[in-house]
Structure formats: C-alpha cells, structure tokens
Design a protein around this motif. Sequence first.
Motif, PDB file in Angstrom:
ATOM      1  N   SER A 108      -8.730   3.702   2.140  1.00  0.00           N
ATOM      2  CA  SER A 108      -9.623   3.534   3.283  1.00  0.00           C
ATOM      3  C   SER A 108      -8.810   3.292   4.543  1.00  0.00           C
ATOM      4  O   SER A 108      -7.616   2.974   4.495  1.00  0.00           O
ATOM      5  CB  SER A 108     -10.559   2.351   3.032  1.00  0.00           C
ATOM      6  OG  SER A 108      -9.800   1.151   2.874  1.00  0.00           O
ATOM      7  N   GLY A 109      -9.446   3.452   5.694  1.00  0.00           N
ATOM      8  CA  GLY A 109      -8.757   3.230   6.956  1.00  0.00           C
ATOM      9  C   GLY A 109      -7.619   4.209   7.138  1.00  0.00           C
ATOM     10  O   GLY A 109      -7.765   5.417   6.907  1.00  0.00           O
ATOM     11  N   CYS A 110      -6.465   3.695   7.541  1.00  0.00           N
ATOM     12  CA  CYS A 110      -5.272   4.534   7.678  1.00  0.00           C
ATOM     13  C   CYS A 110      -4.757   4.878   6.280  1.00  0.00           C
ATOM     14  O   CYS A 110      -4.461   3.989   5.480  1.00  0.00           O
ATOM     15  CB  CYS A 110      -4.202   3.798   8.479  1.00  0.00           C
ATOM     16  SG  CYS A 110      -2.625   4.672   8.560  1.00  0.00           S
ATOM     17  N   HIS A 111      -4.634   6.162   5.984  1.00  0.00           N
ATOM     18  CA  HIS A 111      -4.193   6.578   4.651  1.00  0.00           C
ATOM     19  C   HIS A 111      -2.793   6.069   4.318  1.00  0.00           C
ATOM     20  O   HIS A 111      -2.442   5.954   3.134  1.00  0.00           O
ATOM     21  CB  HIS A 111      -4.199   8.113   4.551  1.00  0.00           C
ATOM     22  CG  HIS A 111      -5.576   8.708   4.490  1.00  0.00           C
ATOM     23  ND1 HIS A 111      -6.714   7.941   4.429  1.00  0.00           N
ATOM     24  CD2 HIS A 111      -5.991  10.009   4.462  1.00  0.00           C
ATOM     25  CE1 HIS A 111      -7.778   8.723   4.383  1.00  0.00           C
ATOM     26  NE2 HIS A 111      -7.365   9.976   4.392  1.00  0.00           N
ATOM     27  N   PHE A 112      -2.007   5.762   5.326  1.00  0.00           N
ATOM     28  CA  PHE A 112      -0.621   5.367   5.090  1.00  0.00           C
ATOM     29  C   PHE A 112      -0.475   3.860   4.877  1.00  0.00           C
ATOM     30  O   PHE A 112       0.597   3.403   4.478  1.00  0.00           O
ATOM     31  CB  PHE A 112       0.242   5.818   6.276  1.00  0.00           C
ATOM     32  CG  PHE A 112       1.719   5.576   6.116  1.00  0.00           C
ATOM     33  CD1 PHE A 112       2.432   6.151   5.071  1.00  0.00           C
ATOM     34  CD2 PHE A 112       2.409   4.759   7.004  1.00  0.00           C
ATOM     35  CE1 PHE A 112       3.795   5.932   4.916  1.00  0.00           C
ATOM     36  CE2 PHE A 112       3.768   4.541   6.867  1.00  0.00           C
ATOM     37  CZ  PHE A 112       4.468   5.125   5.819  1.00  0.00           C
ATOM     38  N   HIS A 113      -1.522   3.084   5.104  1.00  0.00           N
ATOM     39  CA  HIS A 113      -1.352   1.625   5.137  1.00  0.00           C
ATOM     40  C   HIS A 113      -0.819   1.009   3.843  1.00  0.00           C
ATOM     41  O   HIS A 113      -0.079   0.021   3.897  1.00  0.00           O
ATOM     42  CB  HIS A 113      -2.654   0.941   5.576  1.00  0.00           C
ATOM     43  CG  HIS A 113      -3.641   0.697   4.470  1.00  0.00           C
ATOM     44  ND1 HIS A 113      -4.681   1.557   4.186  1.00  0.00           N
ATOM     45  CD2 HIS A 113      -3.747  -0.323   3.559  1.00  0.00           C
ATOM     46  CE1 HIS A 113      -5.385   1.093   3.176  1.00  0.00           C
ATOM     47  NE2 HIS A 113      -4.848  -0.035   2.772  1.00  0.00           N
ATOM     48  N   PRO A 114      -1.121   1.554   2.614  1.00  0.00           N
ATOM     49  CA  PRO A 114      -0.549   0.909   1.417  1.00  0.00           C
ATOM     50  C   PRO A 114       0.973   0.986   1.349  1.00  0.00           C
ATOM     51  O   PRO A 114       1.601   0.168   0.655  1.00  0.00           O
ATOM     52  CB  PRO A 114      -1.183   1.695   0.257  1.00  0.00           C
ATOM     53  CG  PRO A 114      -2.420   2.308   0.827  1.00  0.00           C
ATOM     54  CD  PRO A 114      -2.048   2.638   2.249  1.00  0.00           C
ATOM     55  N   ASP A 121      -6.234  -4.973   9.485  1.00  0.00           N
ATOM     56  CA  ASP A 121      -7.289  -4.048   9.917  1.00  0.00           C
ATOM     57  C   ASP A 121      -6.907  -2.583   9.726  1.00  0.00           C
ATOM     58  O   ASP A 121      -7.744  -1.702   9.926  1.00  0.00           O
ATOM     59  CB  ASP A 121      -7.680  -4.306  11.368  1.00  0.00           C
ATOM     60  CG  ASP A 121      -6.535  -4.074  12.343  1.00  0.00           C
ATOM     61  OD1 ASP A 121      -5.369  -4.123  11.901  1.00  0.00           O
ATOM     62  OD2 ASP A 121      -6.805  -3.850  13.533  1.00  0.00           O
ATOM     63  N   CYS A 122      -5.662  -2.311   9.340  1.00  0.00           N
ATOM     64  CA  CYS A 122      -5.273  -0.921   9.101  1.00  0.00           C
ATOM     65  C   CYS A 122      -6.029  -0.329   7.910  1.00  0.00           C
ATOM     66  O   CYS A 122      -6.194   0.890   7.826  1.00  0.00           O
ATOM     67  CB  CYS A 122      -3.770  -0.817   8.855  1.00  0.00           C
ATOM     68  SG  CYS A 122      -2.754  -1.159  10.317  1.00  0.00           S
ATOM     69  N   SER A 123      -6.460  -1.173   6.992  1.00  0.00           N
ATOM     70  CA  SER A 123      -7.206  -0.690   5.837  1.00  0.00           C
ATOM     71  C   SER A 123      -8.687  -0.499   6.150  1.00  0.00           C
ATOM     72  O   SER A 123      -9.445  -0.001   5.312  1.00  0.00           O
ATOM     73  CB  SER A 123      -7.062  -1.664   4.671  1.00  0.00           C
ATOM     74  OG  SER A 123      -7.610  -2.927   5.003  1.00  0.00           O
ATOM     75  N   GLU A 124      -9.109  -0.905   7.340  1.00  0.00           N
ATOM     76  CA  GLU A 124     -10.524  -0.846   7.705  1.00  0.00           C
ATOM     77  C   GLU A 124     -10.830   0.248   8.723  1.00  0.00           C
ATOM     78  O   GLU A 124     -11.907   0.841   8.696  1.00  0.00           O
ATOM     79  CB  GLU A 124     -10.961  -2.203   8.263  1.00  0.00           C
ATOM     80  CG  GLU A 124     -10.746  -3.354   7.285  1.00  0.00           C
ATOM     81  CD  GLU A 124     -10.977  -4.704   7.942  1.00  0.00           C
ATOM     82  OE1 GLU A 124     -11.311  -4.714   9.158  1.00  0.00           O
ATOM     83  OE2 GLU A 124     -10.822  -5.736   7.259  1.00  0.00           O
TER      84      GLU A 124
END
Length: 336
Positions: A299-305, A313-316
């Motif tokens: 979710s959110g930014c695909h690269f965040h993991p 908030d990058c995952s949102e």
Amino acid sequence: MATEVSEGTARQAGKSDHILEVSGLTKHFEIGGGLLGRTRQVIRAVDQVSFSIRRGETFGLVGESGCGKTTLGQTIIRLYDPTSGQIVFNGNDISTMGANELRTHRRLMQMIFQDPSASLDPRMTVGSIIAEPLNIYGVGSKDERQERVRDLLRVVGLNAYFTNRYPHEFSGGQRQRIGIARSLALNPDLVICDEPVSALDVSIQAQVLNLLKELQKDFSLTYLFIAHNLSVVAHIADRIGVMYLGKLVEIGNADAVTERPKHPYTQALISAVPVADPMRKRDRIILEGDVPSPANPPSGCHFHPRCPVARPDCSEREPELRELEPGHWVACHYAT
C-alpha cells in the motif's frame, strides 16, 4: 501506392516535438481461476505510467528484472493490448486501434529484442528474415527488396553476401546486428530496444551500443532503450526513467539522474554502479528484502518496505511524480 500514402499520412500527423506520449498506461494480467475455482489474481505489470519521448532522442528505461519494463515496451508497440491509458504516436492515439487501422502506424514502430537467438527464425535465411517486413507490407519489387537487404547488412557492419546463411552460423553479436537490420527495413521513426545488449559479451556490448548511436544519427531514429544496467543506459540515453514495480519513480536528464538522483531507489541503483576511478569511493546502499509481488503490491508507496528512509505515512499515501528541478520528476513524498 496506397501503403505509401498511408505511411505519409501517419508521419504527417505527428507534428509535435514529442513522437510518443504515454498517459496513465496500465497493463494487468489475470492469473488463477479455472476449473478448481481458485481465486483470480491480477498482476499489475504496468500501473498508471505516463511519460513522453521527443523526436530524435533516446529515452532510457531502467529498473530491476520483473519491474515491468519489457511489458511496458511491448504494450506501447501494441504486442499487448493496454488495460487502460493512452498511447499517442506521431499524433495518433493508437491505444484502441483495431488491427487494420494499427497496421499503418505499426510499420513506423519497430522493436529489437533481448535474445537475438530466440528472435530470429532458425529455419529462415538471414536475407528472408530481414526481407520479411518488406514482404508483409509489399514494399518494392523482389529485386529492390533483395538490394535493400544487402544495403541493410552493410549498414550494420555485416557482409552483404551473408543473405543465404542461417542464424546459427553467426555469433551472438552478429545475430543482434541482423535483428537491428530487420528493425530498420521499413524506415521506422521509433525503435524500442528491449535489453539489446544484455545477452552479449561486454566487449560486444560496446560495439552494438556505438552502432545504435551511429544509426540513430544516420536514420533520424528515436529510441526507447530498455535495460536493467544503469551504466549502459547512462552511456546511450538523453533522458532516463527509473521504474519500480510497474511505476515510474524518477524521470530526468541522464546527467541529473545519474549525478543527482532524488529517489531512494535510484540512489541505491547508482550506488551499485562500479566507479572507474580507484581514488573515488561510493557508499553502497543495500536494499533489504525482495521485490514485492506485482500481484500484491504494498500500500502507499510501493517502495516503502525496502526504503532506507521510509516514514510511517509512506505506507498510507501513494506519491505522485513531482518536478523538483526543471525536467526532473520524482515520485517520493520527501525527496528534495
């Protein structure tokens, strides 16, 4: 004659400085389902991609294997039908054209494939392979087509007398030159180069890259150059687009992207490129984890993991491409 008129119409329609404009292009594949009642999944191979290519330039597309680069190129040339979005080539929207209408425009868009061994029919002679596009479109007489084949062989640095030989009689670099000759047969405006040197030895890679640059100048070509090797793309491209999990995360001039990368993913790619100067050191950025599945993107930014600077908030929130410098676009909430 009708074919020549149609080609002229197709070329005249594109008076814009941009030969190709892609807007919100999406290509999804469904997997699963069937008799056992398994739930269908959607592979988001290309997801809302937008960019444009100017006439005469080389636009490099780079990213890890599986990020959707090849699917994007094949969708642009309509080997795949897009799920949604728009493809404007020479001023014409070709994204929804039927086969008959697309035929006129497709001759002006050609492709060089990654594996020269697999892309050449082993049962056909070199002359037949290069002449096939000419035969399909009924260009010239038989003698004129044969002369055109010999000219194209000379243009790509091969002996004109090779027309009666078969692909297995050539080296990998020579086979790729044959593939390049075939792509030039119909005098295209745009050539999509799908990792054209990745299957070749390093010394041969340089020869093919230099050949492509010479041909671009001689034939007024525009390239979409796809590769996973950023150093190769930087050598040939005027502008670079960086792709991650079906999305473009950074676009800019080649110098800006390689010297001043803004997106954390681009910075990690740049850090992995070897430096020729032994006195110059580069801090390596190691990305943790594997590339997520395009069937279940984060979710959110695909690269965040995998992002070393990700915030909660990058995952949102999914980032949009922002122009941080003139012509330099980045899809990151916190890039500056």
